[in-house]
Design an enzyme around this catalytic site. Structure first.
Site, mmCIF file in Angstrom:
data_model
loop_
_atom_site.group_PDB
_atom_site.id
_atom_site.type_symbol
_atom_site.label_atom_id
_atom_site.label_comp_id
_atom_site.label_asym_id
_atom_site.label_seq_id
_atom_site.Cartn_x
_atom_site.Cartn_y
_atom_site.Cartn_z
ATOM 1 N N ARG A 151 -36.615 25.634 83.310
ATOM 2 C CA ARG A 151 -35.573 25.189 82.394
ATOM 3 C C ARG A 151 -34.503 26.272 82.394
ATOM 4 O O ARG A 151 -34.813 27.434 82.181
ATOM 5 C CB ARG A 151 -36.124 24.987 80.978
ATOM 6 C CG ARG A 151 -35.040 24.662 79.977
ATOM 7 C CD ARG A 151 -35.607 24.086 78.698
ATOM 8 N NE ARG A 151 -36.598 24.926 78.072
ATOM 9 C CZ ARG A 151 -36.288 26.008 77.346
ATOM 10 N NH1 ARG A 151 -35.041 26.363 77.171
ATOM 11 N NH2 ARG A 151 -37.247 26.712 76.803
ATOM 12 N N HIS B 85 -36.706 7.672 46.711
ATOM 13 C CA HIS B 85 -36.470 8.569 47.840
ATOM 14 C C HIS B 85 -35.292 8.112 48.711
ATOM 15 O O HIS B 85 -35.170 8.538 49.854
ATOM 16 C CB HIS B 85 -37.744 8.686 48.679
ATOM 17 C CG HIS B 85 -38.900 9.253 47.926
ATOM 18 N ND1 HIS B 85 -38.914 10.562 47.492
ATOM 19 C CD2 HIS B 85 -40.056 8.693 47.498
ATOM 20 C CE1 HIS B 85 -40.054 10.786 46.830
ATOM 21 N NE2 HIS B 85 -40.753 9.661 46.817
ATOM 22 N N ARG C 242 -40.004 13.179 52.490
ATOM 23 C CA ARG C 242 -40.074 14.642 52.636
ATOM 24 C C ARG C 242 -38.739 15.279 52.998
ATOM 25 O O ARG C 242 -38.605 16.498 52.992
ATOM 26 C CB ARG C 242 -41.174 15.017 53.623
ATOM 27 C CG ARG C 242 -42.552 14.675 53.044
ATOM 28 C CD ARG C 242 -43.678 15.018 53.972
ATOM 29 N NE ARG C 242 -43.806 16.462 54.175
ATOM 30 C CZ ARG C 242 -44.659 17.010 55.033
ATOM 31 N NH1 ARG C 242 -45.445 16.242 55.760
ATOM 32 N NH2 ARG C 242 -44.723 18.308 55.180
ATOM 33 N N PRO D 224 -41.995 9.949 63.575
ATOM 34 C CA PRO D 224 -41.666 8.886 64.547
ATOM 35 C C PRO D 224 -41.285 9.499 65.900
ATOM 36 O O PRO D 224 -40.489 10.426 65.957
ATOM 37 C CB PRO D 224 -40.456 8.176 63.927
ATOM 38 C CG PRO D 224 -40.322 8.684 62.543
ATOM 39 C CD PRO D 224 -41.037 9.996 62.473
ATOM 40 N N GLU D 225 -41.918 8.994 66.967
ATOM 41 C CA GLU D 225 -41.597 9.456 68.322
ATOM 42 C C GLU D 225 -40.835 8.329 69.029
ATOM 43 O O GLU D 225 -40.452 7.350 68.402
ATOM 44 C CB GLU D 225 -42.899 9.825 69.057
ATOM 45 C CG GLU D 225 -43.709 10.884 68.297
ATOM 46 C CD GLU D 225 -45.003 11.284 69.000
ATOM 47 O OE1 GLU D 225 -45.092 11.160 70.230
ATOM 48 O OE2 GLU D 225 -45.930 11.728 68.294
#
Ligand SMILES: [Zn+2]
Length: 277
Positions: free
Chosen positions: A152, A92, A111, A2-3
């Site tokens: 950065r 799960h 997972r 998921p983003e």
């Protein structure tokens, strides 16, 4: 994984479902999922309700009415699913929040690459402080994109591939390989191109493309490629609108050329060799 649009979809649904409901009991079924804790899990939620639910990058921050916070990351396959019956248990199941009105919120992760952390009211959350700019915020535009892909911590990052830089959570928070590939397609830039070779005049379109593709996905409830589900356990609908991601071997929707897939820094990137230079 998921983003940003998927996590934001989950957060918006969680707000509707969970805010204000009294937690009768919290259960941790996979202890390895809790990476940092202040109190035993059940005690942490005792006599509390969720007061606020926010997103930062791909993280979900649940604030309790006593000020404590639960930080959740969904990893590859994590999801939060509403259930009105606590007797149905997924094998799960990692953690579960049972409300005093009988409903419950199930946290499922096949997972188990996800994580949970708990924090008291005034404790800072280090991982959030290291995150870069939010691409859907008003602050994100061509000039902030230029700044983040140039340096950065005073160190130049311009020799890295643009696709890799877009996915660096310390630079821009919430972008993964779906939206990095899609934004670069829309901007006509090959994923492998070094950041130093991205021209100044290409930056407005790249910044706008990243914003736009995420907003469009958000409207469709996110992209389900395999495991991502919304809180109502339904998939997101944006997959059918993807122009390159997951389409290797298929014709480009714009020019008909075969879409290619490459590995960059261990992650898949998809592009059209004709439309992207
Ligand atoms: Zn093309």
């Amino acid at each position: 994984m998921p983003e940003l649009p998927e996590v934001e979809t989950i957060v918006r649904q969680l707000r509707n479902y969970a805010i204000g409901r009294r937690i009768d009991k919290a259960e941790l079924l996979r202890e390895s999922m809790l990476k940092r804790s202040t109190l035993p899990f059940d005690d942490f939620f005792r006599n509390c309700s969720f007061a606020k639910i926010d997103r930062r990058g791909k993280y979900i921050i649940f604030s309790l009415d006593n000020g404590s916070r639960l930080l959740a990351h969904l990893g590859m396959t994590g999801k939060f699913v509403v259930s009105e019956n606590e007797n149905t248990a997924d094998k799960h199941l990692c953690s579960r929040y049972i409300f005093d009105d009988g409903g419950c919120l199930d946290h499922i992760d096949i997972r188990r690459f996800g994580r949970l952390e708990t924090y008291r009211e005034n404790e800072s959350i280090p991982v959030l402080e290291r995150l870069g700019i939010e691409p859907l915020s008003d602050d994100f535009d061509a000039s902030s994109l230029k700044a983040v892909i140039s340096t950065r911590n005073g160190k130049t990052v311009r020799t890295r591939a643009i696709h890799t830089l877009l996915m660096d959570q310390r630079l821009i928070a919430g972008v993964g390989n779906i939206y990095a590939s899609e934004a670069l397609f829309r901007a006509g830039i090959r994923p492998v191109r070094k950041a130093s070779r991205v021209k100044k005049k290409e930056l407005p379109l790249l910044a706008e493309s990243l914003k736009k593709v995420m907003e469009e996905s958000l409207e469709e409830g996110g992209t389900t490629v395999s495991d991502y589900r919304r809180v109502d356990d339904k998939p997101g609908n944006f997959k059918e609108f993807l122009r390159v991601y997951g389409r290797a071997g298929e014709p480009c929707r714009k020019c008909g050329t075969e879409i290619k897939r490459i590995r960059l820094n261990g992650r898949s990137a998809f592009f059209c060799p004709e439309c992207q230079r």
